[in-house]
Design an enzyme around this catalytic site. Structure first.
Site, short mmCIF file in Angstrom:
data_model
loop_
_atom_site.label_atom_id
_atom_site.label_comp_id
_atom_site.label_asym_id
_atom_site.label_seq_id
_atom_site.Cartn_x
_atom_site.Cartn_y
_atom_site.Cartn_z
N GLN A 1 -15.17 2.12 -6.08
CA GLN A 1 -14.52 0.95 -5.59
C GLN A 1 -13.16 1.47 -5.41
O GLN A 1 -12.39 0.49 -4.72
CB GLN A 1 -14.67 -0.14 -6.44
CG GLN A 1 -16.12 -0.64 -6.61
CD GLN A 1 -16.10 -1.79 -7.90
OE1 GLN A 1 -16.20 -2.90 -7.55
NE2 GLN A 1 -16.50 -1.26 -9.07
N ASP B 1 -8.16 5.30 -4.60
CA ASP B 1 -7.67 6.60 -5.08
C ASP B 1 -8.46 7.61 -4.80
O ASP B 1 -9.40 7.67 -4.83
CB ASP B 1 -6.85 6.38 -6.58
CG ASP B 1 -8.09 6.47 -7.39
OD1 ASP B 1 -8.29 5.60 -8.37
OD2 ASP B 1 -8.88 7.43 -7.46
N ARG C 1 1.69 1.90 -3.58
CA ARG C 1 0.43 2.36 -4.42
C ARG C 1 0.17 3.78 -4.12
O ARG C 1 -0.20 4.43 -4.83
CB ARG C 1 -0.80 1.56 -4.01
CG ARG C 1 -0.63 0.16 -4.81
CD ARG C 1 -2.18 -0.73 -4.23
NE ARG C 1 -3.13 -0.12 -5.14
CZ ARG C 1 -4.42 -0.52 -4.75
NH1 ARG C 1 -4.81 -1.53 -3.83
NH2 ARG C 1 -5.50 0.12 -5.46
N GLY D 1 -15.57 1.60 -15.98
CA GLY D 1 -14.24 0.99 -15.52
C GLY D 1 -14.27 -0.08 -14.49
O GLY D 1 -13.33 0.16 -13.59
N THR D 2 -15.29 -0.77 -14.68
CA THR D 2 -15.27 -2.20 -13.59
C THR D 2 -15.65 -2.99 -14.22
O THR D 2 -16.63 -3.02 -14.82
CB THR D 2 -16.16 -1.55 -12.24
OG1 THR D 2 -16.10 -2.84 -11.31
CG2 THR D 2 -17.41 -1.04 -12.55
N SER D 3 -15.01 -4.37 -13.80
CA SER D 3 -15.45 -5.69 -14.29
C SER D 3 -16.47 -6.06 -13.51
O SER D 3 -16.91 -7.25 -13.95
CB SER D 3 -14.17 -6.59 -14.29
OG SER D 3 -13.78 -6.67 -12.94
N TYR E 1 0.77 -1.14 -0.01
CA TYR E 1 0.16 0.09 0.04
C TYR E 1 0.93 1.43 -0.02
O TYR E 1 0.53 2.42 -0.72
CB TYR E 1 -1.03 -0.09 1.23
CG TYR E 1 -1.99 -0.96 0.91
CD1 TYR E 1 -1.92 -2.17 1.60
CD2 TYR E 1 -3.21 -0.81 0.32
CE1 TYR E 1 -3.08 -3.26 1.33
CE2 TYR E 1 -4.14 -1.70 -0.27
CZ TYR E 1 -4.10 -2.91 0.40
OH TYR E 1 -5.05 -4.02 0.10
N HIS F 1 -14.48 0.79 -0.65
CA HIS F 1 -13.40 0.08 -0.43
C HIS F 1 -11.93 0.75 0.42
O HIS F 1 -11.09 0.40 0.45
CB HIS F 1 -12.82 -0.61 -1.53
CG HIS F 1 -13.57 -1.70 -1.85
ND1 HIS F 1 -13.33 -1.95 -3.34
CD2 HIS F 1 -14.54 -2.33 -1.57
CE1 HIS F 1 -14.50 -2.97 -3.76
NE2 HIS F 1 -15.30 -2.94 -2.69
N1 APR Z 1 -11.73 3.26 -19.48
C1 APR Z 1 -12.74 2.71 -18.94
N2 APR Z 1 -12.52 1.46 -18.50
C2 APR Z 1 -11.32 0.88 -18.38
C3 APR Z 1 -10.27 1.43 -18.91
C4 APR Z 1 -10.35 2.96 -19.41
N3 APR Z 1 -9.37 3.49 -20.13
N4 APR Z 1 -9.07 0.52 -19.12
C5 APR Z 1 -9.50 -0.46 -18.58
N5 APR Z 1 -11.08 -0.25 -18.26
C6 APR Z 1 -11.74 -1.51 -17.44
C7 APR Z 1 -11.43 -2.76 -17.87
O1 APR Z 1 -11.90 -3.50 -19.07
C8 APR Z 1 -11.99 -3.63 -16.62
O2 APR Z 1 -13.45 -4.09 -17.22
O3 APR Z 1 -11.78 -1.30 -16.16
C9 APR Z 1 -12.30 -2.43 -15.66
C10 APR Z 1 -11.23 -2.81 -14.19
O4 APR Z 1 -11.58 -4.01 -13.82
P1 APR Z 1 -10.71 -4.41 -12.55
O5 APR Z 1 -9.41 -4.53 -12.74
O6 APR Z 1 -11.35 -5.78 -12.00
O7 APR Z 1 -10.96 -3.31 -11.71
P2 APR Z 1 -12.16 -3.28 -10.43
O8 APR Z 1 -13.46 -3.57 -11.27
O9 APR Z 1 -12.38 -1.61 -9.99
O10 APR Z 1 -11.99 -4.19 -9.22
C11 APR Z 1 -13.12 -4.12 -8.47
O11 APR Z 1 -11.62 -5.73 -6.98
O12 APR Z 1 -9.39 -6.23 -6.32
C12 APR Z 1 -10.72 -5.37 -5.97
O13 APR Z 1 -10.75 -4.05 -4.30
C13 APR Z 1 -10.41 -3.94 -5.61
O14 APR Z 1 -11.87 -2.29 -5.69
C14 APR Z 1 -11.42 -3.29 -6.44
C15 APR Z 1 -12.33 -4.44 -7.01
#
Ligand code: APR
Length: 230
Positions: free
Chosen positions: A86, A89, A56, A170-172, A53, A104
């Site tokens: 989530q 930052d 980061r 921007g979240t999976s 951390y 988070h």
């Molecule tokens: N613009 C928009 N989306 C983007 C970009 C971009 N430039 N670049 C990447 N992405 C997308 C990816 O395609 C992906 O779907 O952002 C997503 C990131 O997914 P993850 O890496 O799984 O991150 P996140 O969904 O925030 O993870 C959720 O998991 O590890 C834990 O606590 C951690 O908060 C985090 C949580």
């Protein structure tokens, strides 16, 4: 006035230069969750967790919000906008957004390892072994680790229940309970999802997908919402 809820993940900060988690060069490809992001990891090797951390936090100090963060801050000047992130930052805040709900936690805050209090602002300082809270507990990052409760999930759920529009950026959507928030909005809520891999994310069919980067699509979508208000 329409209630807008925005749910963001690591992808909104990718173009600012912060790593996401599950991409090929993501954090979880370079670190094991079980070594740096669980209570067991903390009990096994506090120094390794603190190093992760601290690294980061130092990365965060080097980067700035991008146009997606900035346009969301502008949207808050014209609509009632609740940002649920989530991300740990502080780029939404740096962009000028208010009342950001950090599901988070936040890299720039620390707390006692046992009582989880007090929540202390540490900005970009390292947390070192031996850094103690006033009550004598070892300080740890104010970040929700895997297996820990998400204290603000009920607040987030309540905000989603009042949403007329939900914008997911921007979240999976692989981590719960955050990912479950898409089911907390009313049936009438319009849902947009912005992600270059939008077509690979498992979501209900009524969600409008934009297979685009945040810095490209978010400003355009915000402008459309602002135009619709006039
Ligand atoms: N613009 C928009 N989306 C983007 C970009 C971009 N430039 N670049 C990447 N992405 C997308 C990816 O395609 C992906 O779907 O952002 C997503 C990131 O997914 P993850 O890496 O799984 O991150 P996140 O969904 O925030 O993870 C959720 O998991 O590890 C834990 O606590 C951690 O908060 C985090 C949580």
């Amino acid at each position: 006035m329409k209630n807008i809820v925005v749910l963001t993940g690591a992808g909104i900060s990718a173009e600012s230069g912060l790593a996401t988690f599950r991409a090929s060069n993501g954090l979880w490809n370079n670190y094991s969750i079980y070594e740096v992001a669980t209570p067991e990891a903390w009990n096994n090797n506090k120094q390794l967790v603190l190093d992760f951390y601290n690294f980061r936090r130092k990365e965060l100090q080097k980067v700035k919000p991008n146009s997606a963060h900035l346009s969301l801050a502008e949207l808050q000047n014209h609509f009632h906008v609740e940002i649920i992130t989530q991300n740990v930052d502080n780029l939404h805040e740096q962009a000028g957004s208010k009342n950001v709900l950090h599901l988070h936690g936040l890299l720039t805050q620390a707390k006692g390892e046992f009582s989880h209090t007090p929540i202390m602002d540490i900005e970009y300082q390292d947390i070192k072994l031996g850094d103690l809270t006033p009550s004598g507990e070892q300080m740890r990052p104010h970040v929700v680790w895997f297996g820990e409760d998400v204290p603000l999930i009920e607040d987030a759920h309540e905000k989603c229940q009042k949403a007329d529009i939900l914008i997911i950026i921007g979240t999976s959507l692989q981590v719960y309970p955050a990912a479950g928030l898409i089911h907390a909005v009313p049936p009438s809520c319009q849902i947009f999802l912005i992600d270059p891999h939008a077509d690979e994310i498992d979501v209900p069919h009524h969600i409008k997908l934009f297979k685009e980067k945040a810095s490209d699509k978010v400003p355009k979508l915000i402008q459309q919402l602002l135009n619709s208000k006039q």
